[in-house]
Write a protein that holds these residues in place. Structure first.
Motif, mmCIF file in Angstrom:
data_model
loop_
_atom_site.group_PDB
_atom_site.id
_atom_site.type_symbol
_atom_site.label_atom_id
_atom_site.label_comp_id
_atom_site.label_asym_id
_atom_site.label_seq_id
_atom_site.Cartn_x
_atom_site.Cartn_y
_atom_site.Cartn_z
ATOM 1 N N ILE A 13 0.929 18.619 111.595
ATOM 2 C CA ILE A 13 -0.512 18.487 111.396
ATOM 3 C C ILE A 13 -1.074 19.887 111.219
ATOM 4 O O ILE A 13 -0.518 20.867 111.730
ATOM 5 C CB ILE A 13 -1.173 17.771 112.598
ATOM 6 C CG1 ILE A 13 -2.531 17.189 112.213
ATOM 7 C CG2 ILE A 13 -1.304 18.693 113.799
ATOM 8 C CD1 ILE A 13 -3.072 16.194 113.229
ATOM 9 N N GLY A 14 -2.153 20.000 110.477
ATOM 10 C CA GLY A 14 -2.753 21.311 110.274
ATOM 11 C C GLY A 14 -3.853 21.246 109.242
ATOM 12 O O GLY A 14 -4.411 20.188 108.951
ATOM 13 N N GLY A 38 -0.488 18.252 106.640
ATOM 14 C CA GLY A 38 0.705 17.930 107.418
ATOM 15 C C GLY A 38 1.278 16.615 106.958
ATOM 16 O O GLY A 38 0.582 15.590 106.901
ATOM 17 N N SER A 39 2.557 16.601 106.616
ATOM 18 C CA SER A 39 3.153 15.432 105.968
ATOM 19 C C SER A 39 3.000 14.150 106.788
ATOM 20 O O SER A 39 2.540 13.122 106.291
ATOM 21 C CB SER A 39 4.638 15.704 105.686
ATOM 22 O OG SER A 39 5.241 14.584 105.079
ATOM 23 N N ALA A 40 3.393 14.187 108.057
ATOM 24 C CA ALA A 40 3.300 12.974 108.879
ATOM 25 C C ALA A 40 1.854 12.510 109.006
ATOM 26 O O ALA A 40 1.565 11.308 109.024
ATOM 27 C CB ALA A 40 3.900 13.235 110.261
ATOM 28 N N ALA A 55 -1.844 5.807 113.758
ATOM 29 C CA ALA A 55 -2.069 6.885 114.721
ATOM 30 C C ALA A 55 -1.037 7.977 114.469
ATOM 31 O O ALA A 55 0.001 7.743 113.848
ATOM 32 C CB ALA A 55 -1.954 6.365 116.154
ATOM 33 N N VAL A 56 -1.330 9.173 114.981
ATOM 34 C CA VAL A 56 -0.444 10.327 114.824
ATOM 35 C C VAL A 56 -0.108 10.890 116.197
ATOM 36 O O VAL A 56 -0.984 10.996 117.066
ATOM 37 C CB VAL A 56 -1.109 11.439 113.971
ATOM 38 C CG1 VAL A 56 -0.190 12.646 113.857
ATOM 39 C CG2 VAL A 56 -1.475 10.930 112.595
ATOM 40 N N ILE A 57 1.149 11.259 116.379
ATOM 41 C CA ILE A 57 1.573 12.040 117.541
ATOM 42 C C ILE A 57 1.806 13.463 117.057
ATOM 43 O O ILE A 57 2.698 13.716 116.230
ATOM 44 C CB ILE A 57 2.867 11.486 118.158
ATOM 45 C CG1 ILE A 57 2.680 10.043 118.620
ATOM 46 C CG2 ILE A 57 3.331 12.363 119.318
ATOM 47 C CD1 ILE A 57 3.980 9.359 119.012
ATOM 48 N N SER A 58 1.002 14.405 117.550
ATOM 49 C CA SER A 58 1.141 15.789 117.114
ATOM 50 C C SER A 58 0.354 16.676 118.064
ATOM 51 O O SER A 58 -0.186 16.203 119.075
ATOM 52 C CB SER A 58 0.656 15.959 115.661
ATOM 53 O OG SER A 58 1.059 17.209 115.148
ATOM 54 N N ARG A 59 0.271 17.969 117.749
ATOM 55 C CA ARG A 59 -0.493 18.899 118.563
ATOM 56 C C ARG A 59 -1.134 19.946 117.652
ATOM 57 O O ARG A 59 -0.592 20.288 116.600
ATOM 58 C CB ARG A 59 0.389 19.577 119.624
ATOM 59 C CG ARG A 59 1.139 18.606 120.517
ATOM 60 C CD ARG A 59 1.669 19.243 121.785
ATOM 61 N NE ARG A 59 0.585 19.516 122.718
ATOM 62 C CZ ARG A 59 0.759 20.068 123.925
ATOM 63 N NH1 ARG A 59 1.977 20.414 124.317
ATOM 64 N NH2 ARG A 59 -0.256 20.296 124.715
ATOM 65 N N THR A 60 -2.295 20.441 118.085
ATOM 66 C CA THR A 60 -3.007 21.497 117.368
ATOM 67 C C THR A 60 -3.166 22.698 118.283
ATOM 68 O O THR A 60 -2.831 22.645 119.467
ATOM 69 C CB THR A 60 -4.411 21.029 116.940
ATOM 70 O OG1 THR A 60 -5.224 20.888 118.125
ATOM 71 C CG2 THR A 60 -4.367 19.706 116.192
ATOM 72 N N GLY A 61 -3.716 23.759 117.729
ATOM 73 C CA GLY A 61 -4.182 24.833 118.579
ATOM 74 C C GLY A 61 -5.467 24.428 119.270
ATOM 75 O O GLY A 61 -6.127 23.459 118.886
ATOM 76 N N SER A 62 -5.831 25.182 120.300
ATOM 77 C CA SER A 62 -7.115 24.973 120.975
ATOM 78 C C SER A 62 -8.129 25.894 120.312
ATOM 79 O O SER A 62 -8.491 26.951 120.844
ATOM 80 C CB SER A 62 -6.974 25.283 122.469
ATOM 81 O OG SER A 62 -8.176 25.004 123.146
ATOM 82 N N VAL A 93 -2.023 26.695 109.298
ATOM 83 C CA VAL A 93 -2.729 26.708 108.023
ATOM 84 C C VAL A 93 -1.695 26.803 106.913
ATOM 85 O O VAL A 93 -0.699 27.529 107.033
ATOM 86 C CB VAL A 93 -3.705 27.897 107.944
ATOM 87 C CG1 VAL A 93 -4.349 27.989 106.566
ATOM 88 C CG2 VAL A 93 -4.781 27.776 109.022
ATOM 89 N N THR A 94 -1.906 26.044 105.850
ATOM 90 C CA THR A 94 -0.993 26.063 104.702
ATOM 91 C C THR A 94 -1.786 26.355 103.436
ATOM 92 O O THR A 94 -2.796 25.698 103.162
ATOM 93 C CB THR A 94 -0.272 24.713 104.548
ATOM 94 O OG1 THR A 94 0.436 24.420 105.753
ATOM 95 C CG2 THR A 94 0.713 24.756 103.383
ATOM 96 N N PHE A 95 -1.325 27.354 102.680
ATOM 97 C CA PHE A 95 -1.895 27.667 101.374
ATOM 98 C C PHE A 95 -0.936 27.176 100.293
ATOM 99 O O PHE A 95 0.268 27.046 100.524
ATOM 100 C CB PHE A 95 -2.088 29.176 101.212
ATOM 101 C CG PHE A 95 -3.174 29.761 102.069
ATOM 102 C CD1 PHE A 95 -4.463 29.892 101.580
ATOM 103 C CD2 PHE A 95 -2.902 30.195 103.357
ATOM 104 C CE1 PHE A 95 -5.470 30.449 102.367
ATOM 105 C CE2 PHE A 95 -3.894 30.749 104.159
ATOM 106 C CZ PHE A 95 -5.181 30.872 103.663
ATOM 107 N N CYS A 96 -1.472 26.942 99.111
ATOM 108 C CA CYS A 96 -0.598 26.646 97.978
ATOM 109 C C CYS A 96 -1.134 27.333 96.737
ATOM 110 O O CYS A 96 -2.277 27.822 96.709
ATOM 111 C CB CYS A 96 -0.478 25.139 97.734
ATOM 112 S SG CYS A 96 -1.896 24.393 96.920
ATOM 113 N N GLU A 97 -0.300 27.415 95.735
ATOM 114 C CA GLU A 97 -0.708 27.796 94.387
ATOM 115 C C GLU A 97 -0.556 26.574 93.498
ATOM 116 O O GLU A 97 0.323 25.742 93.731
ATOM 117 C CB GLU A 97 0.145 28.958 93.859
ATOM 118 C CG GLU A 97 -0.078 30.243 94.633
ATOM 119 C CD GLU A 97 0.858 31.368 94.184
ATOM 120 O OE1 GLU A 97 0.374 32.490 93.963
ATOM 121 O OE2 GLU A 97 2.065 31.110 94.075
ATOM 122 N N ILE A 98 -1.396 26.456 92.503
ATOM 123 C CA ILE A 98 -1.421 25.252 91.680
ATOM 124 C C ILE A 98 -1.165 25.621 90.228
ATOM 125 O O ILE A 98 -2.033 26.191 89.549
ATOM 126 C CB ILE A 98 -2.767 24.515 91.831
ATOM 127 C CG1 ILE A 98 -2.980 24.115 93.296
ATOM 128 C CG2 ILE A 98 -2.820 23.284 90.932
ATOM 129 C CD1 ILE A 98 -4.313 23.459 93.571
#
Length: 330
Positions: A13-14, A38-40, A55-62, A93-98
């Motif tokens: 997740i992100g 995030g894929s899931a 629902a999702v099982i995951s964790r983030t930053g605070s 965080v995820t960046f991409c180029e297109i």
């Protein structure tokens, strides 16, 4: 406990920060759009857009990005009760180029450690996992501890009840290879695959469905021929193997002898990164509905094509009406 979920996913997740300019190197991009990623997570969103309780099982930053992730999940109708904060690590965080139609480099910012890899076995709601109609895990969840042990513990809780999907989800850089997305991992790719394979084999003992492209299937099987990959995945424990072949379409092989090979759905590609997650959410939708292999693959292909024709991932996931209209126009 409340009614079982149609789908629980577990994994990344992100926040995706995607350029609002196409055909431009990242160094020259001036503006970005912010999206849940995030894929899931995207698979859960895709299923929710099709009317499924997910629902999702995951964790983030605070941190503020973690707050954004929770709000986005709720806006999409995805239950966020098992998405918890980790004080020590920032939300990824995820960046991409297109560069349409087929070049979309990914840049993952997940160090020193991504919170979604800090899921501990003792934190799992095993009753909910066991009760879910479909449980979905990814290869990334196996790449580091404690997520690896938590993922395997969740699979053990399932005990092959219901439908358990293993998204082979090969990201070489998370296993010591090169590159941010599915690929051979560069010069260190063979070693990275060798590191990952035992854990993929362990997960496949619990999975009833395995899904991935040829690169991802190679990690699990050591093979690259799509049909040979599918048969090997069945031999390793899956009841249904789904091999995505890009411009050659998708191959589905079931242990009971049924097969389906469906050509791709042509569209003008804007960003291909979310297509596989849309495919996954639609695959779950079809499995829950009990569809035959061929219509299920056609539907999932169509849902993936719709997202490929749009910029974002999560917010681009189609509704059932959109997929039906798209198929009707073919």
């Amino acid at each position: 406990m409340t009614e079982p979920y149609d789908l629980i996913t577990m994994g990344r997740i992100g926040v995706d920060l995607y350029p609002l300019q196409t055909g431009v190197p990242l160094a020259q991009v001036e503006t970005f759009g912010k999206f849940l990623g995030g894929s899931a997570t995207n698979v859960a969103v895709a299923a929710a857009r099709l009317g499924r309780r997910s629902a999702v099982i995951s964790r983030t930053g605070s941190d503020p990005f973690g707050d954004y992730v929770h709000q986005a999940l709720r806006d999409f109708g995805v239950d966020d009760r098992w998405v918890t904060p980790v004080d020590a690590h920032p939300t990824p965080v995820t960046f991409c180029e297109i560069f349409p139609p087929d070049d979309f480099p990914l840049y993952f910012y997940r160090r020193p450690k991504a919170p979604d890899l800090v899921i501990h076995p003792e934190e799992l709601d095993r009753d909910a996992i066991a009760a879910a109609r479909i449980f979905w895990i990814t290869g990334t969840g196996l790449c580091e501890e404690p997520s690896r042990s938590a993922t395997l513990a969740a699979l053990e809780a399932r005990a092959r009840t219901g439908t358990t999907v293993f998204d082979l989800d090969w990201r070489p850089m998370f296993w010591g290879g090169e590159g941010g997305a599915s690929g051979d991992g560069g010069a260190s790719g063979a070693a990275a695959m060798a590191t990952a394979r035992p854990y993929y084999e362990a997960a496949l003992r619990y999975a009833t469905v395995a899904v991935g492209n040829v690169d991802e299937a190679e990690v699990a099987t050591g093979l690259r021929d799509p049909e040979a990959c599918a048969r090997a995945l069945l031999d390793m424990g899956a009841e249904l193997a789904v091999i995505k072949q890009g411009p050659k379409g998708v191959l589905a092989v079931h242990r009971d002898g049924r097969t389906a090979e469906v050509p791709p759905t042509p569209v003008e590609v804007v960003n291909g990164l979310g297509a596989g997650d849309s495919f996954g959410g639609s695959l779950c939708h079809g499995l829950l509905a009990g569809w035959d292999l061929e219509p299920m693959m056609r539907y999932a292909n169509a849902a993936g094509a719709i997202v490929a024709s749009r910029l974002a991932c999560s917010s681009a996931m189609p509704t059932a009406d959109e997929v039906d209209a798209f198929l009707a126009g073919r």
